[in-house]
Scaffold this motif. Sequence first.
Motif, PDB file in Angstrom:
ATOM      1  N   ILE A 298     -12.784  16.813   5.952  1.00  0.00           N
ATOM      2  CA  ILE A 298     -12.319  15.903   6.990  1.00  0.00           C
ATOM      3  C   ILE A 298     -10.797  15.776   6.886  1.00  0.00           C
ATOM      4  CG2 ILE A 298     -14.487  14.628   7.103  1.00  0.00           C
ATOM      5  CD1 ILE A 298     -13.266  12.405   5.506  1.00  0.00           C
ATOM      6  N   CYS A 299     -10.158  15.638   8.047  1.00  0.00           N
ATOM      7  CA  CYS A 299      -8.712  15.500   8.090  1.00  0.00           C
ATOM      8  C   CYS A 299      -8.348  14.329   8.988  1.00  0.00           C
ATOM      9  CB  CYS A 299      -8.062  16.782   8.613  1.00  0.00           C
ATOM     10  SG  CYS A 299      -6.249  16.710   8.699  1.00  0.00           S
ATOM     11  N   LEU A 300      -7.433  13.516   8.544  1.00  0.00           N
ATOM     12  CA  LEU A 300      -7.013  12.337   9.285  1.00  0.00           C
ATOM     13  C   LEU A 300      -6.118  12.731  10.459  1.00  0.00           C
ATOM     14  CD1 LEU A 300      -6.864   9.248   9.488  1.00  0.00           C
ATOM     15  CD2 LEU A 300      -4.986   9.319   7.851  1.00  0.00           C
ATOM     16  N   ALA A 301      -6.354  12.144  11.622  1.00  0.00           N
ATOM     17  CA  ALA A 301      -5.536  12.388  12.806  1.00  0.00           C
ATOM     18  C   ALA A 301      -4.246  11.574  12.724  1.00  0.00           C
ATOM     19  CB  ALA A 301      -6.298  12.013  14.068  1.00  0.00           C
ATOM     20  N   PRO A 302      -3.131  12.108  13.203  1.00  0.00           N
ATOM     21  CA  PRO A 302      -1.871  11.347  13.180  1.00  0.00           C
ATOM     22  C   PRO A 302      -1.958  10.006  13.901  1.00  0.00           C
ATOM     23  CG  PRO A 302      -1.451  13.658  13.665  1.00  0.00           C
ATOM     24  CD  PRO A 302      -2.937  13.484  13.685  1.00  0.00           C
ATOM     25  N   SER A 303      -2.762   9.943  14.954  1.00  0.00           N
ATOM     26  CA  SER A 303      -2.859   8.715  15.742  1.00  0.00           C
ATOM     27  C   SER A 303      -3.477   7.556  14.965  1.00  0.00           C
ATOM     28  CB  SER A 303      -3.683   8.964  17.009  1.00  0.00           C
ATOM     29  OG  SER A 303      -4.992   9.410  16.676  1.00  0.00           O
ATOM     30  N   ALA A 304      -4.172   7.860  13.846  1.00  0.00           N
ATOM     31  CA  ALA A 304      -4.848   6.817  13.067  1.00  0.00           C
ATOM     32  C   ALA A 304      -4.039   6.361  11.863  1.00  0.00           C
ATOM     33  CB  ALA A 304      -6.213   7.314  12.605  1.00  0.00           C
ATOM     34  N   THR A 305      -2.896   6.974  11.616  1.00  0.00           N
ATOM     35  CA  THR A 305      -2.179   6.688  10.367  1.00  0.00           C
ATOM     36  C   THR A 305      -1.601   5.276  10.311  1.00  0.00           C
ATOM     37  OG1 THR A 305      -0.182   7.712  11.299  1.00  0.00           O
ATOM     38  CG2 THR A 305      -1.620   9.102   9.931  1.00  0.00           C
ATOM     39  N   LEU A 306      -1.073   4.785  11.422  1.00  0.00           N
ATOM     40  CA  LEU A 306      -0.456   3.461  11.399  1.00  0.00           C
ATOM     41  C   LEU A 306      -1.482   2.383  11.065  1.00  0.00           C
ATOM     42  CD1 LEU A 306       1.968   1.643  11.808  1.00  0.00           C
ATOM     43  CD2 LEU A 306       1.470   1.622  14.274  1.00  0.00           C
ATOM     44  N   ARG A 307      -2.637   2.440  11.712  1.00  0.00           N
ATOM     45  CA  ARG A 307      -3.677   1.446  11.440  1.00  0.00           C
ATOM     46  C   ARG A 307      -4.123   1.510   9.987  1.00  0.00           C
ATOM     47  NH1 ARG A 307      -8.991   1.145  10.743  1.00  0.00           N
ATOM     48  NH2 ARG A 307      -9.399   3.344  11.145  1.00  0.00           N
ATOM     49  N   LEU A 308      -4.287   2.709   9.476  1.00  0.00           N
ATOM     50  CA  LEU A 308      -4.793   2.856   8.118  1.00  0.00           C
ATOM     51  C   LEU A 308      -3.729   2.498   7.076  1.00  0.00           C
ATOM     52  CD1 LEU A 308      -6.907   6.061   8.665  1.00  0.00           C
ATOM     53  CD2 LEU A 308      -7.775   3.789   8.086  1.00  0.00           C
ATOM     54  N   ARG A 309      -2.482   2.729   7.396  1.00  0.00           N
ATOM     55  CA  ARG A 309      -1.429   2.311   6.457  1.00  0.00           C
ATOM     56  C   ARG A 309      -1.407   0.791   6.355  1.00  0.00           C
ATOM     57  NH1 ARG A 309       2.773   4.937   3.866  1.00  0.00           N
ATOM     58  NH2 ARG A 309       3.878   3.423   2.577  1.00  0.00           N
ATOM     59  N   ARG A 310      -1.560   0.129   7.497  1.00  0.00           N
ATOM     60  CA  ARG A 310      -1.610  -1.331   7.475  1.00  0.00           C
ATOM     61  C   ARG A 310      -2.857  -1.831   6.743  1.00  0.00           C
ATOM     62  NH1 ARG A 310       0.141  -2.246  13.841  1.00  0.00           N
ATOM     63  NH2 ARG A 310       2.405  -2.045  13.532  1.00  0.00           N
ATOM     64  N   ALA A 311      -3.975  -1.111   6.917  1.00  0.00           N
ATOM     65  CA  ALA A 311      -5.204  -1.490   6.216  1.00  0.00           C
ATOM     66  C   ALA A 311      -5.035  -1.344   4.714  1.00  0.00           C
ATOM     67  CB  ALA A 311      -6.367  -0.634   6.708  1.00  0.00           C
ATOM     68  N   TYR A 312      -4.374  -0.271   4.285  1.00  0.00           N
ATOM     69  CA  TYR A 312      -4.132  -0.071   2.850  1.00  0.00           C
ATOM     70  C   TYR A 312      -3.281  -1.201   2.291  1.00  0.00           C
ATOM     71  CZ  TYR A 312      -2.321   1.922  -1.477  1.00  0.00           C
ATOM     72  OH  TYR A 312      -1.973   2.112  -2.796  1.00  0.00           O
ATOM     73  N   GLU A 313      -2.217  -1.536   2.988  1.00  0.00           N
ATOM     74  CA  GLU A 313      -1.322  -2.578   2.501  1.00  0.00           C
ATOM     75  C   GLU A 313      -2.024  -3.934   2.440  1.00  0.00           C
ATOM     76  OE1 GLU A 313       1.955  -2.218   5.161  1.00  0.00           O
ATOM     77  OE2 GLU A 313       2.794  -0.443   4.155  1.00  0.00           O
ATOM     78  N   ALA A 314      -2.903  -4.181   3.421  1.00  0.00           N
ATOM     79  CA  ALA A 314      -3.658  -5.445   3.402  1.00  0.00           C
ATOM     80  C   ALA A 314      -4.641  -5.469   2.235  1.00  0.00           C
ATOM     81  CB  ALA A 314      -4.399  -5.622   4.735  1.00  0.00           C
ATOM     82  N   GLU A 315      -5.324  -4.363   1.984  1.00  0.00           N
ATOM     83  CA  GLU A 315      -6.293  -4.308   0.888  1.00  0.00           C
ATOM     84  C   GLU A 315      -5.622  -4.466  -0.472  1.00  0.00           C
ATOM     85  OE1 GLU A 315      -9.417  -1.276   0.843  1.00  0.00           O
ATOM     86  OE2 GLU A 315      -8.818  -0.758   2.899  1.00  0.00           O
ATOM     87  N   MET A 316      -4.455  -3.866  -0.608  1.00  0.00           N
ATOM     88  CA  MET A 316      -3.771  -3.885  -1.890  1.00  0.00           C
ATOM     89  C   MET A 316      -2.863  -5.110  -2.058  1.00  0.00           C
ATOM     90  SD  MET A 316      -5.188  -1.267  -3.010  1.00  0.00           S
ATOM     91  CE  MET A 316      -6.213  -0.050  -2.170  1.00  0.00           C
ATOM     92  N   GLY A 317      -2.787  -5.948  -1.015  1.00  0.00           N
ATOM     93  CA  GLY A 317      -1.956  -7.137  -1.101  1.00  0.00           C
ATOM     94  C   GLY A 317      -0.482  -6.853  -1.128  1.00  0.00           C
ATOM     95  N   ILE A 318      -0.086  -5.768  -0.423  1.00  0.00           N
ATOM     96  CA  ILE A 318       1.335  -5.389  -0.408  1.00  0.00           C
ATOM     97  C   ILE A 318       2.070  -6.163   0.678  1.00  0.00           C
ATOM     98  CG2 ILE A 318       2.949  -3.470  -0.052  1.00  0.00           C
ATOM     99  CD1 ILE A 318       0.782  -1.633  -1.167  1.00  0.00           C
TER     100      ILE A 318
END
Length: 318
Positions: A298-318
């Motif tokens: 599986i490969c991540l689409a560029p259009s999904a990166t912004l949402r997932l970066r924000r999700a990562y930061e929220a999960e990690m408390g950044i």
Amino acid sequence: MRVPSRSPGHRSGPPVTPARRRPRGIARPPVAAPPDLAAYRDAVAELLVEVSALAGVSSAKARQVLIDQRLREPAIMQVLDATSQGLVGARETLLLEMARYQPNERSSAADLAALVRIYLLSRIDVMWWRDATTFLTDSEVNHSAELVDLEWLRRRDLLQFQYTEQPRTIVGRGVRALRRRMLPDATPRTAGLLFRRARREVIALLNDIGREFAAATPAGTPPLWVTSLVRSAEHQYRLRRLGYAAMVPSGHCLGWAVDVEMAWYRRFGARDTLAGLLLNRQQAGEINVVDEGQAWHICLAPSATLRLRRAYEAEMGI
């Protein structure tokens, strides 16, 4: 963080003339529509039927003629032409892969049609990320600031998926072999990760899929299992020499592709559930999926990166 200004400051010379507005009534040049990925996948599926019918050794010339014709169909040509290699480079690479193909136990390409499927569908990754920088060496992967160490996250219970690392010593390989003999189906049959590092967006994607998979399966079903993450181009060529169907260029070497275990989940009646979750995300345009048999790429689409970066930061408390 303040972004440095790119302004060149005051320069001597003639004054800069302000850009004129486009007069009304003058049309802008047309913007090319993005390739239709559903049509591309359908065209690849039709091509595979014909490749299967020409699988014999004596059909090499006919296969080349078929590839020459089918790759020029608009649905396929648009995607290949948008990759870094272009249509001609993609065609030459595919024909070379087909000419060199030798089935073996390590390769995810069980036959010639599977090789063509893996190559052509993985070109969507290359098209999406054609401007991304390749991790050329193992050292670049191990020291890149764009990647995060998974072990640090796992020890803090911040991952919703599992993985195993490749043994680095003879003792470690011996222990792995003994465990497989004693408990042959306790874990997937995979070599494990050489690099336990990943992009933040990819970690968020895998956590998202892992939670969805856990919610959709009965109690006792093992968590999502990841068999491969980022690779260096150096390692990709090592895999090719060992007989694996490791395509080049590859989304793995850009850090945006991963492989997840599929076949092992048949023991738990969960394989089709995971397949459905991944295909739904593909249909939504979030990922590209390539069926490679035991594991799915599986490969991540560029259009999904912004949402997932924000999700990562929220999960990690950044």
